[in-house]
Design a protein around this motif. Structure first.
Motif, PDB file in Angstrom:
ATOM      1  N   LEU A   1       0.849  -1.188   0.000  1.00  0.00           N
ATOM      2  CA  LEU A   1       0.000   0.000   0.000  1.00  0.00           C
ATOM      3  C   LEU A   1       0.885   1.237   0.000  1.00  0.00           C
ATOM      4  O   LEU A   1       1.838   1.335   0.776  1.00  0.00           O
ATOM      5  N   ASN A   2       0.580   2.156  -0.891  1.00  0.00           N
ATOM      6  CA  ASN A   2       1.281   3.441  -0.883  1.00  0.00           C
ATOM      7  C   ASN A   2       0.256   4.560  -0.975  1.00  0.00           C
ATOM      8  O   ASN A   2      -0.730   4.454  -1.700  1.00  0.00           O
ATOM      9  N   VAL A   3       0.488   5.606  -0.205  1.00  0.00           N
ATOM     10  CA  VAL A   3      -0.308   6.819  -0.347  1.00  0.00           C
ATOM     11  C   VAL A   3       0.551   7.787  -1.141  1.00  0.00           C
ATOM     12  O   VAL A   3       1.575   8.265  -0.639  1.00  0.00           O
ATOM     13  N   GLY A   4       0.176   8.018  -2.381  1.00  0.00           N
ATOM     14  CA  GLY A   4       1.010   8.872  -3.215  1.00  0.00           C
ATOM     15  C   GLY A   4       0.391   9.093  -4.577  1.00  0.00           C
ATOM     16  O   GLY A   4      -0.611   8.456  -4.933  1.00  0.00           O
ATOM     17  N   GLU A   5       1.008  10.011  -5.311  1.00  0.00           N
ATOM     18  CA  GLU A   5       0.504  10.300  -6.647  1.00  0.00           C
ATOM     19  C   GLU A   5       1.059   9.281  -7.649  1.00  0.00           C
ATOM     20  O   GLU A   5       1.894   8.445  -7.300  1.00  0.00           O
ATOM     21  N   ALA A   6       0.619   9.377  -8.900  1.00  0.00           N
ATOM     22  CA  ALA A   6       0.913   8.332  -9.893  1.00  0.00           C
ATOM     23  C   ALA A   6       2.411   8.085 -10.075  1.00  0.00           C
ATOM     24  O   ALA A   6       2.819   6.984 -10.448  1.00  0.00           O
TER      25      ALA A   6
ATOM     26  N   ASP B   1       1.838  -9.744  -3.702  1.00  0.00           N
ATOM     27  CA  ASP B   1       0.853 -10.317  -4.614  1.00  0.00           C
ATOM     28  C   ASP B   1       0.027  -9.262  -5.337  1.00  0.00           C
ATOM     29  O   ASP B   1      -0.305  -9.424  -6.499  1.00  0.00           O
ATOM     30  N   ASP B   2      -0.324  -8.219  -4.622  1.00  0.00           N
ATOM     31  CA  ASP B   2      -1.102  -7.160  -5.257  1.00  0.00           C
ATOM     32  C   ASP B   2      -0.808  -5.839  -4.552  1.00  0.00           C
ATOM     33  O   ASP B   2      -0.071  -5.815  -3.559  1.00  0.00           O
ATOM     34  N   ALA B   3      -1.361  -4.744  -5.103  1.00  0.00           N
ATOM     35  CA  ALA B   3      -1.025  -3.426  -4.564  1.00  0.00           C
ATOM     36  C   ALA B   3      -2.221  -2.504  -4.580  1.00  0.00           C
ATOM     37  O   ALA B   3      -3.137  -2.657  -5.394  1.00  0.00           O
ATOM     38  N   ILE B   4      -2.171  -1.548  -3.652  1.00  0.00           N
ATOM     39  CA  ILE B   4      -3.188  -0.490  -3.609  1.00  0.00           C
ATOM     40  C   ILE B   4      -2.451   0.842  -3.537  1.00  0.00           C
ATOM     41  O   ILE B   4      -1.499   0.985  -2.770  1.00  0.00           O
ATOM     42  N   ARG B   5      -2.877   1.786  -4.355  1.00  0.00           N
ATOM     43  CA  ARG B   5      -2.344   3.144  -4.234  1.00  0.00           C
ATOM     44  C   ARG B   5      -3.493   4.074  -3.899  1.00  0.00           C
ATOM     45  O   ARG B   5      -4.499   4.100  -4.609  1.00  0.00           O
ATOM     46  N   VAL B   6      -3.345   4.803  -2.799  1.00  0.00           N
ATOM     47  CA  VAL B   6      -4.325   5.837  -2.467  1.00  0.00           C
ATOM     48  C   VAL B   6      -3.866   7.091  -3.189  1.00  0.00           C
ATOM     49  O   VAL B   6      -2.769   7.609  -2.923  1.00  0.00           O
TER      50      VAL B   6
END
Ligand SMILES: Cc1cc2nc3c(=O)[nH]c(=O)nc-3n(C[C@H](O)[C@H](O)[C@H](O)COP(=O)(O)OP(=O)(O)OC[C@H]3O[C@@H](n4cnc5c(N)ncnc54)[C@H](O)[C@@H]3O)c2cc1C
Ligand SMILES: Cc1cc2nc3c(=O)[nH]c(=O)nc-3n(C[C@H](O)[C@H](O)[C@H](O)COP(=O)(O)OP(=O)(O)OC[C@H]3O[C@@H](n4cnc5c(N)ncnc54)[C@H](O)[C@@H]3O)c2cc1C
Lengths: 325, 246
Positions: free
Chosen positions: B61-66, B81-86
């Motif tokens: 998980l990362n909180v950040g821009e593209a 395995d997978d990722a989430i970006r806020v």
């Protein structure tokens, strides 16, 4: 309304960093026209707590619950939050230690307070604006940060504030209870293991540090570092590659990915001065570099230097310290 | 077991720090961004524990821009395995913590791992905030993490020593050396990372509680005073009489 200061104690004594925190808190209280109350954690004696008057503290709250002797995150957080509510504290000051920062972050959520860690100067307060200077980019820069809201928590970096000593002033020590229950001690440590510190001086608290790098050639030569450290009353430290190959324990590794220190005196022996190493030590007041290579980058960050072989220079320095008496 | 690993996108450790002319922002020009070095311990340890358990997932998980996506892909290549970006600028620790707590709650993660601190902002606070927001313990900074069923045994560093702490899932831990040997991506990892899911979600909660008014660089040193090696003892006299530090 008062300023609440969290004072960490160990073996009956108030930690040096907490004397700095108390001095910080009492000066903030003065700026805000109020008084500073301390809440003590750890093993303390009444006499030593009363002496916090010298740092400008008027009242010390102390909960003698024996399970509070060791750090317990849940219990400490509740204890300090309860004290903050009782004292109606708008500003809470603690040490930027592994205890202070861990509790500070939980408190900031519980008390809906804004939080700044790693703070290196007294705040600038005017027109309701509250500005603190904190270390950022791992010692490579500083940031002035505004803290919003009407409750603020400040974690003060060690060795950045001069402790006050107003001889003869005493604080009133008052018994305090946050009515802690077993549930508050659920995350109590099962065991606490203290390291065998060279000369008993903890690196994060030390005001003098003698540090060795790869130029020391091997762990069998560390007596040269230890002898000088002992003569000076300093703690010992090392560069990252030295702890990576286990010449020295990990907790001695300073730098961007180790601990940052800001002692009054940092003596670097056989360390090249890589940018990641400098980041951890460049807020030291005086830096001494001993290196056989006159081009070593560390000399650019140094106040004093000796271009020479550590095996020749270190014994001479130790001897000279002993001769000072 | 479901692991959530929070990674921060930070300037490479060799970066010479500079700011925009008004000193209000960090100057990103020409700067290489990496996964925060401490977070690599969290990531590798989560993968190791998942492998040892023989089942489970590791989500980064990362909180950040593209612009943080290359480093998120790198984490996937290392073995997540997978990722989430806020999708938000990480304004301050409180803002970031709210995002992490929200993702953690919704996803029902058992173990939430972070780094000890970000090397850009040096907060050492996101883990404590997230633990408090979720009402679960935080162990920070942890040098060792072992799991036995739902119970974790951790070594927590304290000034001058360590504590052995036991907690049950769910919990938050912030990681540092010598927890594990951080892994680097291999060719196969890099290939498979391209097709692993990366979900982008919008931020929740309140804004920030702190704001940077101005950055500054440390004052420059005056220049070094050299003492000849033959008279090394003179240094000690200077430290006492001139620098007054001993
Ligand atoms: C992501 C990352 C993070 C890092 N974090 C850190 C960190 O936190 N802390 C850290 O320290 N490093 C860190 N490093 C490593 C850093 O880049 C350097 O490699 C390291 O600091 C070098 O250690 P050193 O100075 O002991 O060794 P070297 O660079 O090998 O220097 C040894 C020095 O000793 C001198 N010397 C040799 N023999 C003698 C003698 N007989 N007498 C006097 N001088 C002698 C040499 O001239 C040389 O200057 C990090 C690196 C990376 C990539
Ligand atoms: C150019 C730039 C400017 C920035 N300016 C600011 C600023 O002005 N003020 C500010 O507060 N922050 C700023 N940040 C953001 C900062 O990098 C952090 O994301 C955030 O502020 C938390 O920092 P911290 O040091 O308090 O975290 P810490 O509490 O030290 O971090 C602990 C752990 O939390 C996790 N974590 C931290 N941040 C994130 C994240 N974004 N996503 C996922 N996990 C995370 C990591 O595991 C990390 O090891 C900036 C970032 C960049 C790239």
């Amino acid at each position: 309304m008062s300023v609440l200061v969290v004072v960490e104690c160990d073996n009956g004594e108030v930690k040096k960093s907490s004397l700095e925190v108390a001095s910080y808190g009492s000066q903030v209280a003065q700026m805000l026209g109020t008084s500073a109350t301390a809440i003590a954690v750890g093993e303390a004696t009444e006499a030593n707590l009363a002496k916090l008057g010298e740092q400008g503290i008027s009242k010390v709250l102390y909960d003698a619950e024996p399970r509070l002797k060791d750090f317990v995150n849940g219990a400490y957080t509740k204890l300090i939050a309860t004290a903050a509510q009782q004292e109606d504290s708008k500003v809470i000051v603690l040490a930027n230690s592994n205890i202070g920062a861990a509790v500070g972050s939980r408190l900031s959520v519980r008390l809906q307070a804004s939080l700044a860690t790693n703070v290196v100067e007294l705040p600038k307060v005017n027109n309701g604006q509250f500005l603190v200077k904190r270390g950022a980019f791992s010692g490579k820069a500083f940031a002035d940060v505004t803290l919003q809201g009407d409750r603020k928590i400040i974690a003060v970096k060690k060795n950045s504030i001069e402790a006050l000593h107003e001889a003869g002033k005493t604080a009133q020590v008052v018994a305090f209870s946050a009515q802690l229950t077993d549930a508050d001690f659920a995350d109590a440590p099962k065991q606490v293991v203290m390291q065998d510190q060279a000369g008993g001086i903890l690196l994060p608290e030390a005001d003098k540090v003698v540090s060795g790098g790869r130029g020391m050639k091997g762990p069998e030569n560390w007596y040269l570092i230890e002898d000088l450290a002992k003569a000076l009353g300093a703690a010992t430290a090392c560069s990252k590659p030295v702890s990576d190959v286990d010449w020295r324990p990990h907790h001695e590794h300073v730098g961007q990915t180790g601990i940052t220190v800001s002692p009054n005196l940092y003596i670097a022996c056989g360390i090249s001065g890589a940018i990641q190493h400098l980041a951890g030590v460049n807020s030291s007041k005086v830096i001494v570099v001993i290196n056989k290579d006159p081009e070593a980058p560390f000399f650019k960050a140094a106040d004093y230097g000796i271009v020479g072989d550590v095996f020749d220079v270190l014994p001479k320095l130790t001897q000279a310290v002993k001769e000072l008496g | 077991m479901k692991f959530l690993v929070c990674i921060s996108n930070v300037p490479d450790t060799t970066t010479k720090i500079t700011f925009t002319p008004d000193n209000k922002e960090f100057n990103k020009a020409g700067v290489q961004f990496v996964i925060n070095p401490w977070d690599e311990y969290a990531l590798t340890r989560a993968i190791e524990l998942k492998e040892a358990q023989g089942s489970g997932t590791v989500t980064v998980l990362n909180v950040g821009e593209a612009d943080t996506e290359p480093n998120i892909r790198k984490a996937l290549a290392i073995g997540a395995d997978d990722a989430i970006r806020v999708n938000a600028h990480p304004k301050d620790a409180y803002f970031v913590a709210q995002q992490i707590a929200s993702v953690a709650k919704e996803g029902g993660y058992d173990v939430i791992l972070m780094g000890k601190e970000s090397i850009d902002y040096n907060g050492f606070q996101v883990h404590g905030m997230v633990g408090e927001m979720l009402g679960i313990p935080t162990v920070a900074p942890a040098m060792k993490l072992d799991m036995n069923g739902n119970t974790a045994t951790l070594e927590r560093e304290i000034e001058g020593g360590k504590e052995i702490v036991e907690v049950n899932t769910p919990f938050v831990a912030s990681c540092q050396q010598p927890m594990c040997e951080p892994r680097i991506p291999n060719m196969r990892g890099i290939m498979t990372a391209r097709t692993k899911p990366l979900k982008v979600i919008e931020p929740v909660g309140e804004g920030a509680r702190t704001e940077v008014a101005e950055y500054a660089l440390p004052p420059k040193k005056q220049g070094v005073k050299l003492i000849p090696a033959e008279s090394a003892g003179d240094l000690i006299k200077l430290l006492r009489n001139e620098a007054k530090v001993i």
